[in-house]
Scaffold this motif. Structure first.
Motif, short mmCIF file in Angstrom:
data_model
loop_
_atom_site.label_atom_id
_atom_site.label_comp_id
_atom_site.label_asym_id
_atom_site.label_seq_id
_atom_site.Cartn_x
_atom_site.Cartn_y
_atom_site.Cartn_z
N LEU A 158 6.17 -8.60 5.90
CA LEU A 158 6.29 -7.16 5.69
C LEU A 158 7.75 -6.90 5.31
N GLY A 159 7.97 -6.56 4.05
CA GLY A 159 9.33 -6.46 3.53
C GLY A 159 9.96 -5.09 3.63
N LEU A 160 9.22 -4.05 3.30
CA LEU A 160 9.76 -2.70 3.31
C LEU A 160 8.64 -1.76 3.74
N PHE A 161 8.94 -0.89 4.70
CA PHE A 161 7.93 -0.06 5.33
C PHE A 161 8.56 1.30 5.62
N VAL A 162 8.09 2.35 4.96
CA VAL A 162 8.65 3.68 5.11
C VAL A 162 7.52 4.68 5.26
N SER A 163 7.65 5.57 6.22
CA SER A 163 6.68 6.65 6.41
C SER A 163 7.44 7.90 6.81
N ILE A 164 7.10 9.03 6.18
CA ILE A 164 7.80 10.27 6.51
C ILE A 164 6.89 11.30 7.18
N LYS A 165 5.65 10.91 7.45
CA LYS A 165 4.73 11.83 8.11
C LYS A 165 4.10 11.11 9.30
N LYS A 166 4.08 11.75 10.44
CA LYS A 166 3.54 11.16 11.67
C LYS A 166 2.12 10.66 11.43
N GLY A 167 1.89 9.44 11.86
CA GLY A 167 0.57 8.83 11.75
C GLY A 167 0.36 8.00 10.50
N CYS A 168 1.15 8.23 9.48
CA CYS A 168 0.99 7.48 8.23
C CYS A 168 1.34 6.00 8.41
N PHE A 199 0.81 -1.21 0.00
CA PHE A 199 0.00 0.00 0.00
C PHE A 199 0.85 1.26 0.00
N SER A 200 0.24 2.32 -0.52
CA SER A 200 0.84 3.65 -0.51
C SER A 200 -0.12 4.58 0.23
N ILE A 201 0.43 5.54 0.94
CA ILE A 201 -0.40 6.58 1.55
C ILE A 201 0.03 7.90 0.94
N LEU A 202 -0.95 8.64 0.47
CA LEU A 202 -0.68 9.88 -0.24
C LEU A 202 -1.44 11.04 0.38
N GLU A 203 -0.85 12.20 0.26
CA GLU A 203 -1.50 13.45 0.61
C GLU A 203 -1.41 14.26 -0.67
N LEU A 255 -1.01 2.72 7.49
CA LEU A 255 -0.57 1.69 6.56
C LEU A 255 -0.59 0.31 7.22
N LEU A 256 -0.10 0.26 8.43
CA LEU A 256 -0.09 -1.01 9.16
C LEU A 256 -1.51 -1.51 9.41
N ALA A 257 -2.42 -0.60 9.77
CA ALA A 257 -3.83 -0.98 9.98
C ALA A 257 -4.44 -1.52 8.69
N LYS A 258 -4.10 -0.92 7.56
CA LYS A 258 -4.61 -1.40 6.27
C LYS A 258 -4.10 -2.80 5.97
N LEU A 259 -2.83 -3.06 6.27
CA LEU A 259 -2.27 -4.39 6.06
C LEU A 259 -2.98 -5.41 6.95
N VAL A 260 -3.17 -5.09 8.22
CA VAL A 260 -3.86 -6.00 9.14
C VAL A 260 -5.27 -6.28 8.64
N GLU A 261 -5.99 -5.25 8.24
CA GLU A 261 -7.36 -5.40 7.71
C GLU A 261 -7.37 -6.34 6.49
N LYS A 279 3.58 9.84 0.97
CA LYS A 279 4.08 10.10 2.33
C LYS A 279 4.56 8.83 3.01
N GLY A 280 4.27 7.69 2.40
CA GLY A 280 4.72 6.43 2.97
C GLY A 280 4.24 5.28 2.11
N PHE A 281 4.85 4.13 2.34
CA PHE A 281 4.45 2.93 1.61
C PHE A 281 4.83 1.71 2.43
N LEU A 282 4.18 0.63 2.11
CA LEU A 282 4.40 -0.63 2.80
C LEU A 282 4.36 -1.71 1.73
N LEU A 283 5.41 -2.51 1.64
CA LEU A 283 5.48 -3.60 0.67
C LEU A 283 5.48 -4.92 1.43
#
Length: 194
Positions: A122-132, A56-60, A136-142, A64-68
């Protein structure tokens, strides 16, 4: 006002994800050339971009972050990595790139030896904005719950905020010491039940 939203990771995210990876771990390869650094961070994204169903990607206004994440049965599909490394001018830099690849392979094998087919990595997980990261982790769990997956596993090391995983209910299973780019680091394997 711009709102944040999450969607599955896409090809258009790869370049920006590589840049975010460099922002996160950029101080680990500060002595190396820009060419090698670019190769390393784009390679890491390609290496873990295996299953977009769990990524997943999180965008504004921008990424702002991604999770692979991926499944045990997903296969690495590295394209022309050897050729790209051999194109580096310095033999020492070629060695650094191949050493990183070997480190990733070693850690991946350690992790895959303890997981089942109904677990997610969970292979690669990067976030540059607080809360992102939490989103992302909640989306993966869901997503894992929807697909009846049992656990999320990951390996990380002491070059990043590894305590983040403990704070988010991951359990430390194993520690391994490794020498990477001339630095002794601890590699940590974590598990989170779904």
């Amino acid at each position: 006002m711009v709102y944040m939203f999450i969607r599955n990771f896409e090809n258009i995210d790869i370049e920006k994800a590589s840049e975010l990876s460099q922002l996160t771990w950029g101080d680990f390869y500060t002595q190396e050339s820009y060419e090698l650094q670019s190769l390393i961070y784009s390679f890491m994204v390609e290496y873990y971009d295996l299953n977009r169903e769990y990524s997943f990607s999180i965008l504004e206004d921008e990424l702002k972050g991604f999770l692979l994440a991926f499944c045990k049965t997903d296969c690495y599909k590295l394209k022309d990595f050897d050729e790209r490394v051999k194109a580096l001018k310095e033999k020492a830099e070629q060695k650094i790139a191949f050493d990183l690849f070997n480190y990733l392979e070693f850690c991946g094998k350690e992790l895959k030896s303890i997981i089942n087919d109904d677990d997610v990595i969970l292979g690669l997980f990067v976030s540059i904005k607080k809360g992102c990261g939490k989103q992302l982790l909640a989306k993966l769990v869901e997503t894992c719950k929807e697909r009846n997956m049992k656990n999320i596993y990951l390996w990380t090391d002491t070059t990043c905020d590894y305590e983040y995983y403990r704070r988010n209910n991951f359990v430390l299973l194993k520690q391994i010491e490794s020498l990477v780019n001339g630095k002794l680091i601890k590699t940590l394997i974590y598990q989170k039940s779904i």
